[in-house]
Design a protein around this motif. Sequence first.
Motif, PDB file in Angstrom:
ATOM      1  N   LEU A   8       0.821  -1.215   0.000  1.00 55.28           N
ATOM      2  CA  LEU A   8       0.000   0.000   0.000  1.00 55.28           C
ATOM      3  C   LEU A   8       0.850   1.259   0.000  1.00 55.28           C
ATOM      4  CD1 LEU A   8      -2.768  -1.039   2.540  1.00 55.28           C
ATOM      5  CD2 LEU A   8      -2.940  -0.936   0.054  1.00 55.28           C
ATOM      6  N   PRO A   9       0.380   2.320  -0.630  1.00 52.33           N
ATOM      7  CA  PRO A   9      -0.809   2.398  -1.478  1.00 52.33           C
ATOM      8  C   PRO A   9      -0.542   1.766  -2.835  1.00 52.33           C
ATOM      9  CG  PRO A   9       0.312   4.505  -1.495  1.00 52.33           C
ATOM     10  CD  PRO A   9       1.081   3.610  -0.547  1.00 52.33           C
ATOM     11  N   ILE A  10      -1.592   1.253  -3.462  1.00 52.67           N
ATOM     12  CA  ILE A  10      -1.496   0.611  -4.766  1.00 52.67           C
ATOM     13  C   ILE A  10      -2.382   1.386  -5.738  1.00 52.67           C
ATOM     14  CG2 ILE A  10      -1.874  -1.486  -6.103  1.00 52.67           C
ATOM     15  CD1 ILE A  10      -1.736  -3.018  -3.414  1.00 52.67           C
ATOM     16  N   GLU A  11      -1.799   1.829  -6.840  1.00 53.81           N
ATOM     17  CA  GLU A  11      -2.590   2.545  -7.844  1.00 53.81           C
ATOM     18  C   GLU A  11      -3.516   1.576  -8.566  1.00 53.81           C
ATOM     19  OE1 GLU A  11      -2.180   5.631 -11.568  1.00 53.81           O
ATOM     20  OE2 GLU A  11      -0.385   4.583 -10.892  1.00 53.81           O
ATOM     21  N   THR A  12      -4.716   2.035  -8.845  1.00 55.09           N
ATOM     22  CA  THR A  12      -5.704   1.223  -9.544  1.00 55.09           C
ATOM     23  C   THR A  12      -6.534   2.098 -10.468  1.00 55.09           C
ATOM     24  OG1 THR A  12      -7.434  -0.445  -9.253  1.00 55.09           O
ATOM     25  CG2 THR A  12      -7.483   1.421  -7.754  1.00 55.09           C
ATOM     26  N   ARG A  13      -7.129   1.459 -11.444  1.00 54.95           N
ATOM     27  CA  ARG A  13      -8.096   2.140 -12.309  1.00 54.95           C
ATOM     28  C   ARG A  13      -9.481   1.628 -11.941  1.00 54.95           C
ATOM     29  NH1 ARG A  13      -7.440   0.748 -17.859  1.00 54.95           N
ATOM     30  NH2 ARG A  13      -6.265  -1.060 -17.195  1.00 54.95           N
ATOM     31  N   LEU A  14     -10.465   2.477 -12.102  1.00 55.72           N
ATOM     32  CA  LEU A  14     -11.843   2.104 -11.810  1.00 55.72           C
ATOM     33  C   LEU A  14     -12.565   1.793 -13.113  1.00 55.72           C
ATOM     34  CD1 LEU A  14     -12.751   4.931  -9.268  1.00 55.72           C
ATOM     35  CD2 LEU A  14     -11.613   2.760  -8.834  1.00 55.72           C
ATOM     36  N   SER A  15     -13.368   0.760 -13.105  1.00 55.59           N
ATOM     37  CA  SER A  15     -14.157   0.444 -14.287  1.00 55.59           C
ATOM     38  C   SER A  15     -15.219   1.520 -14.483  1.00 55.59           C
ATOM     39  CB  SER A  15     -14.830  -0.927 -14.124  1.00 55.59           C
ATOM     40  OG  SER A  15     -15.807  -0.867 -13.095  1.00 55.59           O
ATOM     41  N   THR A  16     -15.696   1.639 -15.705  1.00 56.90           N
ATOM     42  CA  THR A  16     -16.733   2.626 -16.012  1.00 56.90           C
ATOM     43  C   THR A  16     -17.970   2.385 -15.158  1.00 56.90           C
ATOM     44  OG1 THR A  16     -15.915   2.768 -18.272  1.00 56.90           O
ATOM     45  CG2 THR A  16     -18.129   3.608 -17.881  1.00 56.90           C
ATOM     46  N   CYS A  17     -18.336   1.133 -14.999  1.00 51.29           N
ATOM     47  CA  CYS A  17     -19.503   0.774 -14.177  1.00 51.29           C
ATOM     48  C   CYS A  17     -19.307   1.216 -12.724  1.00 51.29           C
ATOM     49  CB  CYS A  17     -19.735  -0.728 -14.266  1.00 51.29           C
ATOM     50  SG  CYS A  17     -21.114  -1.321 -13.288  1.00 51.29           S
ATOM     51  N   LEU A  18     -18.104   1.003 -12.202  1.00 53.15           N
ATOM     52  CA  LEU A  18     -17.824   1.397 -10.822  1.00 53.15           C
ATOM     53  C   LEU A  18     -17.839   2.919 -10.673  1.00 53.15           C
ATOM     54  CD1 LEU A  18     -17.137   0.650  -7.932  1.00 53.15           C
ATOM     55  CD2 LEU A  18     -14.734   0.512  -8.607  1.00 53.15           C
ATOM     56  N   ILE A  19     -17.288   3.628 -11.640  1.00 50.93           N
ATOM     57  CA  ILE A  19     -17.315   5.102 -11.600  1.00 50.93           C
ATOM     58  C   ILE A  19     -18.756   5.591 -11.558  1.00 50.93           C
ATOM     59  CG2 ILE A  19     -16.817   7.204 -12.910  1.00 50.93           C
ATOM     60  CD1 ILE A  19     -14.242   5.782 -13.894  1.00 50.93           C
TER      61      ILE A  19
ATOM     62  N   PRO B  45     -22.810  12.168  -5.310  1.00 48.19           N
ATOM     63  CA  PRO B  45     -22.994  13.079  -6.441  1.00 48.19           C
ATOM     64  C   PRO B  45     -22.203  14.390  -6.344  1.00 48.19           C
ATOM     65  CG  PRO B  45     -24.968  12.997  -5.086  1.00 48.19           C
ATOM     66  CD  PRO B  45     -24.032  11.954  -4.561  1.00 48.19           C
ATOM     67  N   ASP B  46     -21.811  14.789  -5.152  1.00 45.50           N
ATOM     68  CA  ASP B  46     -21.067  16.038  -4.984  1.00 45.50           C
ATOM     69  C   ASP B  46     -19.559  15.846  -5.086  1.00 45.50           C
ATOM     70  OD1 ASP B  46     -23.484  17.320  -4.578  1.00 45.50           O
ATOM     71  OD2 ASP B  46     -23.392  17.069  -2.397  1.00 45.50           O
ATOM     72  N   GLU B  47     -19.136  14.638  -5.325  1.00 44.02           N
ATOM     73  CA  GLU B  47     -17.711  14.334  -5.358  1.00 44.02           C
ATOM     74  C   GLU B  47     -17.307  13.845  -6.751  1.00 44.02           C
ATOM     75  OE1 GLU B  47     -14.671  12.251  -2.254  1.00 44.02           O
ATOM     76  OE2 GLU B  47     -16.722  11.531  -2.351  1.00 44.02           O
ATOM     77  N   ALA B  48     -16.200  14.379  -7.272  1.00 43.45           N
ATOM     78  CA  ALA B  48     -15.688  13.931  -8.568  1.00 43.45           C
ATOM     79  C   ALA B  48     -15.024  12.562  -8.372  1.00 43.45           C
ATOM     80  CB  ALA B  48     -14.683  14.931  -9.108  1.00 43.45           C
ATOM     81  N   ILE B  49     -15.429  11.595  -9.156  1.00 46.90           N
ATOM     82  CA  ILE B  49     -14.860  10.248  -9.067  1.00 46.90           C
ATOM     83  C   ILE B  49     -13.836  10.117 -10.200  1.00 46.90           C
ATOM     84  CG2 ILE B  49     -15.324   7.774  -9.076  1.00 46.90           C
ATOM     85  CD1 ILE B  49     -16.620   9.275  -6.711  1.00 46.90           C
ATOM     86  N   PRO B  50     -12.564   9.972  -9.856  1.00 48.20           N
ATOM     87  CA  PRO B  50     -11.529   9.884 -10.884  1.00 48.20           C
ATOM     88  C   PRO B  50     -11.468   8.496 -11.519  1.00 48.20           C
ATOM     89  CG  PRO B  50     -10.542   9.607  -8.732  1.00 48.20           C
ATOM     90  CD  PRO B  50     -12.012   9.897  -8.503  1.00 48.20           C
ATOM     91  N   ALA B  51     -10.828   8.407 -12.660  1.00 43.14           N
ATOM     92  CA  ALA B  51     -10.648   7.118 -13.329  1.00 43.14           C
ATOM     93  C   ALA B  51      -9.541   6.317 -12.656  1.00 43.14           C
ATOM     94  CB  ALA B  51     -10.329   7.322 -14.802  1.00 43.14           C
ATOM     95  N   ARG B  52      -8.627   7.008 -11.964  1.00 45.43           N
ATOM     96  CA  ARG B  52      -7.514   6.367 -11.243  1.00 45.43           C
ATOM     97  C   ARG B  52      -7.491   6.887  -9.812  1.00 45.43           C
ATOM     98  NH1 ARG B  52      -3.400   3.966 -14.091  1.00 45.43           N
ATOM     99  NH2 ARG B  52      -3.564   4.128 -16.335  1.00 45.43           N
TER     100      ARG B  52
END
Length: 116
Positions: free
Chosen positions: A19-30, A38-45
């Motif tokens: 840790l920490p480990i970088e990850t990408r989020l799937s489109t579905c998860l985003i 809804p008030d928070e920007a969800i990044p792709a990484r």
Amino acid sequence: MIDDPDKADRLVDALEASLPIETRLSTCLIQTLSKRSPDEAIPARCNVVSVFYISEEGGIVCALDIGGPDTKTPHLVSITHLIFERKVSLSAKSTLSAPSHREAQTAGTPQRPMAA
């Protein structure tokens, strides 16, 4: 039994050591996380900052650093919904095979993103 408890413990230990480990989020998860925060920007990484094994039914859950340390909504998601780069450190590389093992054993069981 879906998970081998010894393997799960070793994997969680290896992840925690990396840790920490970088990850990408799937489109579905985003999309799912965006609906819940809804008030928070969800990044792709983002980074995995904590790891938990919550039983053989729940599997391995990762805490993400979205929103920083003062976030009002912690984001906890199943490791199966994260995309790891193949360049991650050796101790974390085993995460790349863990989700496929779990998914193969739960075939036919409806899966959906876990978000808290």
